[in-house]
Design a protein around this motif. Structure first.
Motif, PDB file in Angstrom:
ATOM      1  N   HIS A 143       1.698  13.151  -8.119  1.00 30.44           N
ATOM      2  CA  HIS A 143       2.332  12.430  -7.016  1.00 30.44           C
ATOM      3  C   HIS A 143       3.281  13.350  -6.242  1.00 30.44           C
ATOM      4  N   LYS A 147       0.950  13.098  -3.220  1.00 28.26           N
ATOM      5  CA  LYS A 147       1.377  11.743  -2.853  1.00 28.26           C
ATOM      6  C   LYS A 147       0.278  10.710  -3.134  1.00 28.26           C
ATOM      7  N   LYS A 149      -1.636   7.297  -3.181  1.00 30.82           N
ATOM      8  CA  LYS A 149      -1.814   6.151  -2.283  1.00 30.82           C
ATOM      9  C   LYS A 149      -2.196   4.894  -3.070  1.00 30.82           C
ATOM     10  N   ARG A 150      -3.080   5.068  -4.047  1.00 32.99           N
ATOM     11  CA  ARG A 150      -3.574   3.906  -4.810  1.00 32.99           C
ATOM     12  C   ARG A 150      -3.948   4.329  -6.223  1.00 32.99           C
ATOM     13  N   THR A 221       5.514   1.813  -2.303  1.00 24.39           N
ATOM     14  CA  THR A 221       4.388   1.826  -1.359  1.00 24.39           C
ATOM     15  C   THR A 221       3.045   2.047  -2.043  1.00 24.39           C
ATOM     16  N   ILE A 222       3.060   2.532  -3.288  1.00 26.31           N
ATOM     17  CA  ILE A 222       1.795   2.794  -3.987  1.00 26.31           C
ATOM     18  C   ILE A 222       1.087   1.480  -4.300  1.00 26.31           C
ATOM     19  N   GLU A 246      -2.874  10.618  -0.735  1.00 22.97           N
ATOM     20  CA  GLU A 246      -2.714  10.704   0.721  1.00 22.97           C
ATOM     21  C   GLU A 246      -3.217  12.058   1.225  1.00 22.97           C
TER      22      GLU A 246
END
Length: 331
Positions: A143, A147, A149-150, A221-222, A246
């Motif tokens: 991460h 980064k 995302k899901r 936000t994940i 991301e």
């Protein structure tokens, strides 16, 4: 390193006994040791560093003595009642239950991931869920660079996560006996049901992994979903993790980041059938990662297989690593 006074609450349980084993293995600097459990276990004798200790019944007066750190693993109800009592007596509590994990005023800590959060504790520090711990150790490493995302979690969780009741159900089932802990036979079976079901159709275990991951990574936000499954394995949880980033990545960089990270051992050589398994990871403190491969169905996605001993790194060892960080700051 300064010697400290340690208490263990839930000393006769699987995790409590493992606390003692890990404290001894890691040569934790202990001056005085106090063991507490339920009234039915009062008088039980446990051995630590060659000395026999008698287990006391936990009461509201148990912490009226010089205790620096208390390691709790006696269930949420006990933690809710007694952790504040210990804290008010000047004890720092490291709690292994789910009672305090999502309290915004209480840090949820994995030492390899967010050790800095220990600094704002108010006397109670929460130990994350076992499956969350082993998953977030490698997730944090990735991460920070790509980064996330899901995340899609699919777990294969050992019966020891349910205590002796789970182990007994597995052994009884193998021998043709009846199950008591689980709603169905676990021997030769998989049960997609850990903890209670909630109104949204998820179990509490699944929501723990979702919510705790966001809190530890400090990123709401994940997007995360989870399915948790009990499997007929005694020790060692396995988690299949699908991640969408991301940012673009090279698979070689993913391997390098994981191989160089604290607390992670990469076991990934499909040419000779090497990958993490509960049987080979049992009794160890590291998180083992393998089957690392690109997910071709999405942009910037990977799959990985993560295994760890749920009683050690997933509970006792992580709590003791927190205690080791704490004693550096004790006067």
């Amino acid at each position: 390193m300064k010697k400290v006074n340690i208490a263990i609450v839930g000393a006769t349980g699987i995790v409590g006994r493992t606390f003692l084993k890990v404290l001894e293995e890691r040569k934790f600097p202990i001056e005085n040791l106090y063991l507490f459990s339920s009234a039915k276990s009062k008088g039980c004798k446990l051995t630590f560093r060659g000395k026999e200790y008698e287990v006391e019944a936990l009461t509201e007066e148990s912490f009226n003595r010089d205790i620096d750190i208390a390691l709790f693993s006696a269930g949420g109800a006990v933690s809710k009642k007694f952790a504040p009592i210990a804290r008010d007596n000047g004890v720092i509590v490291v709690d292994n239950s789910s009672a305090w994990r999502m309290d915004k005023d209480i840090p949820l800590v994995i030492p390899e991931v967010n050790p800095e959060d220990i600094k704002w504790n108010n006397g109670i520090i929460a130990n994350p869920n076992c499956s969350t711990i082993q998953s977030v150790v490698p997730l944090k490493v990735l991460h920070d660079v790509f980064k996330i995302k899901r995340i899609i979690f699919s777990t294969y969780q050992a019966v020891s996560g349910s205590g002796m009741g789970g182990i007994n159900d597995l052994e009884n089932g193998i021998n043709g006996g009846k199950h008591k802990k689980y709603p169905h036979q676990i021997a030769y079976n998989c049960i997609p049901h850990i903890d209670d079901f909630m109104e949204n159709g998820y179990t509490k275990e699944e929501m723990k992994m979702i919510d705790e991951t966001k809190k530890i990574l400090n990123d709401e936000t994940i997007k995360i979903t989870a399915t948790t499954v009990r499997v007929p394995v005694k020790y060692g949880h396995s988690v299949s993790i699908n991640i969408e980033f991301e940012n673009p990545f090279e698979l070689e960089e993913v391997f390098k980041l994981l191989e160089n990270a604290d607390g992670i051992i990469v076991v990934d050589d499909i040419g000779i059938n090497e990958y993490p398994m509960p049987l080979t990871c049992s009794g160890k403190d590291e998180v083992f990662v393998g089957r690392i491969r690109r997910d071709f169905s999405v942009d910037n996605g990977i799959n990985m297989w993560v295994v760890a001993d749920n009683i050690r790194k997933g509970a006792a060892t992580n709590a003791i690593q927190i205690a080791e960080l704490l004693i550096k700051n004790l006067k």
